[in-house]
Motif scaffolding. Sequence first.
Motif, PDB file in Angstrom:
ATOM      1  N   PRO A 118      23.174  -7.091   5.241  1.00 43.26           N
ATOM      2  CA  PRO A 118      21.937  -7.409   4.507  1.00 43.26           C
ATOM      3  C   PRO A 118      20.728  -7.230   5.410  1.00 43.26           C
ATOM      4  N   SER A 119      19.667  -6.672   4.835  1.00 45.30           N
ATOM      5  CA  SER A 119      18.420  -6.458   5.568  1.00 45.30           C
ATOM      6  C   SER A 119      17.322  -7.283   4.905  1.00 45.30           C
ATOM      7  N   LEU A 120      16.717  -8.186   5.684  1.00 42.08           N
ATOM      8  CA  LEU A 120      15.684  -9.074   5.169  1.00 42.08           C
ATOM      9  C   LEU A 120      14.332  -8.710   5.768  1.00 42.08           C
ATOM     10  N   LEU A 121      13.308  -8.688   4.924  1.00 39.92           N
ATOM     11  CA  LEU A 121      11.948  -8.406   5.368  1.00 39.92           C
ATOM     12  C   LEU A 121      11.130  -9.693   5.353  1.00 39.92           C
ATOM     13  N   ILE A 122      10.400  -9.923   6.444  1.00 42.22           N
ATOM     14  CA  ILE A 122       9.590 -11.128   6.581  1.00 42.22           C
ATOM     15  C   ILE A 122       8.111 -10.759   6.571  1.00 42.22           C
ATOM     16  N   GLN A 123       7.337 -11.475   5.755  1.00 37.21           N
ATOM     17  CA  GLN A 123       5.882 -11.326   5.747  1.00 37.21           C
ATOM     18  C   GLN A 123       5.274 -12.708   5.504  1.00 37.21           C
ATOM     19  N   ASP A 124       4.331 -13.093   6.364  1.00 37.50           N
ATOM     20  CA  ASP A 124       3.712 -14.414   6.252  1.00 37.50           C
ATOM     21  C   ASP A 124       4.768 -15.520   6.187  1.00 37.50           C
ATOM     22  N   VAL A 129      29.099 -12.843   6.301  1.00 36.42           N
ATOM     23  CA  VAL A 129      28.395 -11.567   6.463  1.00 36.42           C
ATOM     24  C   VAL A 129      28.725 -10.948   7.822  1.00 36.42           C
ATOM     25  N   ASP A 130      28.895  -9.622   7.840  1.00 34.37           N
ATOM     26  CA  ASP A 130      29.234  -8.928   9.091  1.00 34.37           C
ATOM     27  C   ASP A 130      28.122  -9.062  10.124  1.00 34.37           C
ATOM     28  N   GLU A 131      26.895  -8.944   9.665  1.00 33.54           N
ATOM     29  CA  GLU A 131      25.728  -8.922  10.540  1.00 33.54           C
ATOM     30  C   GLU A 131      24.500  -9.058   9.647  1.00 33.54           C
ATOM     31  N   LEU A 132      23.422  -9.592  10.185  1.00 40.40           N
ATOM     32  CA  LEU A 132      22.186  -9.744   9.420  1.00 40.40           C
ATOM     33  C   LEU A 132      21.045  -9.113  10.198  1.00 40.40           C
ATOM     34  N   ALA A 133      20.251  -8.259   9.511  1.00 38.87           N
ATOM     35  CA  ALA A 133      19.088  -7.624  10.129  1.00 38.87           C
ATOM     36  C   ALA A 133      17.819  -8.216   9.535  1.00 38.87           C
ATOM     37  N   ILE A 134      16.886  -8.601  10.400  1.00 39.11           N
ATOM     38  CA  ILE A 134      15.641  -9.224   9.973  1.00 39.11           C
ATOM     39  C   ILE A 134      14.472  -8.472  10.590  1.00 39.11           C
ATOM     40  N   ALA A 185      17.699 -18.181  14.217  1.00 35.54           N
ATOM     41  CA  ALA A 185      18.853 -18.095  15.112  1.00 35.54           C
ATOM     42  C   ALA A 185      19.638 -19.400  15.144  1.00 35.54           C
ATOM     43  N   ASN A 186      18.935 -20.523  15.088  1.00 32.38           N
ATOM     44  CA  ASN A 186      19.612 -21.822  15.113  1.00 32.38           C
ATOM     45  C   ASN A 186      20.445 -22.061  13.857  1.00 32.38           C
ATOM     46  N   GLN A 187      20.016 -21.458  12.750  1.00 32.88           N
ATOM     47  CA  GLN A 187      20.731 -21.646  11.489  1.00 32.88           C
ATOM     48  C   GLN A 187      21.873 -20.654  11.308  1.00 32.88           C
ATOM     49  N   SER A 188      21.818 -19.534  12.013  1.00 36.82           N
ATOM     50  CA  SER A 188      22.739 -18.438  11.738  1.00 36.82           C
ATOM     51  C   SER A 188      24.097 -18.614  12.417  1.00 36.82           C
ATOM     52  N   ARG A 189      25.134 -18.251  11.674  1.00 35.31           N
ATOM     53  CA  ARG A 189      26.482 -18.223  12.231  1.00 35.31           C
ATOM     54  C   ARG A 189      27.039 -16.798  12.224  1.00 35.31           C
ATOM     55  N   MET A 190      26.140 -15.803  12.182  1.00 34.22           N
ATOM     56  CA  MET A 190      26.556 -14.404  12.175  1.00 34.22           C
ATOM     57  C   MET A 190      25.707 -13.643  13.181  1.00 34.22           C
ATOM     58  N   PRO A 191      26.150 -12.474  13.625  1.00 31.10           N
ATOM     59  CA  PRO A 191      25.321 -11.677  14.543  1.00 31.10           C
ATOM     60  C   PRO A 191      23.978 -11.333  13.905  1.00 31.10           C
ATOM     61  N   LEU A 192      22.918 -11.414  14.703  1.00 30.68           N
ATOM     62  CA  LEU A 192      21.562 -11.183  14.206  1.00 30.68           C
ATOM     63  C   LEU A 192      20.896 -10.036  14.937  1.00 30.68           C
ATOM     64  N   CYS A 193      20.202  -9.195  14.163  1.00 31.72           N
ATOM     65  CA  CYS A 193      19.325  -8.178  14.723  1.00 31.72           C
ATOM     66  C   CYS A 193      17.912  -8.499  14.259  1.00 31.72           C
ATOM     67  N   TYR A 194      16.960  -8.532  15.193  1.00 36.32           N
ATOM     68  CA  TYR A 194      15.563  -8.811  14.846  1.00 36.32           C
ATOM     69  C   TYR A 194      14.684  -7.645  15.271  1.00 36.32           C
ATOM     70  N   GLY A 195      13.709  -7.303  14.418  1.00 35.53           N
ATOM     71  CA  GLY A 195      12.720  -6.299  14.767  1.00 35.53           C
ATOM     72  C   GLY A 195      11.345  -6.693  14.276  1.00 35.53           C
ATOM     73  N   GLY A 196      10.324  -6.317  15.056  1.00 36.51           N
ATOM     74  CA  GLY A 196       8.951  -6.590  14.641  1.00 36.51           C
ATOM     75  C   GLY A 196       8.070  -7.048  15.781  1.00 36.51           C
ATOM     76  N   GLY A 197       7.161  -6.179  16.231  1.00 37.08           N
ATOM     77  CA  GLY A 197       6.149  -6.584  17.196  1.00 37.08           C
ATOM     78  C   GLY A 197       6.560  -6.571  18.650  1.00 37.08           C
TER      79      GLY A 197
END
Length: 252
Positions: free
Chosen positions: A8-14, A44-49, A70-82
């Motif tokens: 799953p790919s999640l987009l964050i704004q504000d 979930v296999d992995e989560l992208a944010i 990150a504190n809430q997640s129990r799956m591998p996380l990828c973060y992008g932005g800035g």
Amino acid sequence: MLRPRIIPSLLIQDNGLVKTVNFKNPKYVGDPINAVRIFNEKSVDELAIFDIDATVKGLEPNYSLIERIANQSRMPLCYGGGVKTVEQAQRIFGLGIEKIALSSSVLQNPQLITDIADRVGAQSVIVVLDVKKKLFGGYEVFTHNGKKGTGINPFKFIKEAQQRGAGEIVINSIDQDGVMKGYDLTLIDKAREQTSLPMTVLGGAGSLEDIQQVINKHKIIGVAAGSLFVFKGVYKAVLINYPVKEEKEKLF
């Protein structure tokens, strides 16, 4: 044993979770922390944010939100932005993120790929290329939420990213984003030819069959989706979802 990854790919704004179509008209769909909690329960296999504000507005990564996720997640996380510096990348890894996604900063300064990989390990450095079809054929990499053309050929840059120490490539189709009519298979095929690195594709999934089509062709690959895992039904009601174990096994 290596297996395909469904991401799953999640987009964050504000600080909110949004979904776009062709990188435009972001629609608020909920709280990202709540979405992470739900995905936790779905194995979930992995989560992208991706924070879609940070680069456009010249903002620092939102470390407070990243830490909460990150504190809430129990799956591998990828973060992008800035992310523009090694120090920013290290700080994010220190918050519990496993992978960091780099885009506009490494297009301007490809050496940053090497600098971050040398510090944290290549497996954690992901290069994201947001790609759009050119009017008279071919593809071009865009930045700033698809608004700024770079003139960069994505296939040439994939090779450079690998040479400079990237651990994974993400190919995101701007043309297919949020349309839910299938992936750009030509783009995927051409990108896959350029590199032996792990690769993830994003943009266009409207069904599990779309995901299966990519896996059948390319086997060990990451297949990411946004709308498919956020919306449900023809009216696109907001409902966080993900294939159960039996559904996933059929896709492989």
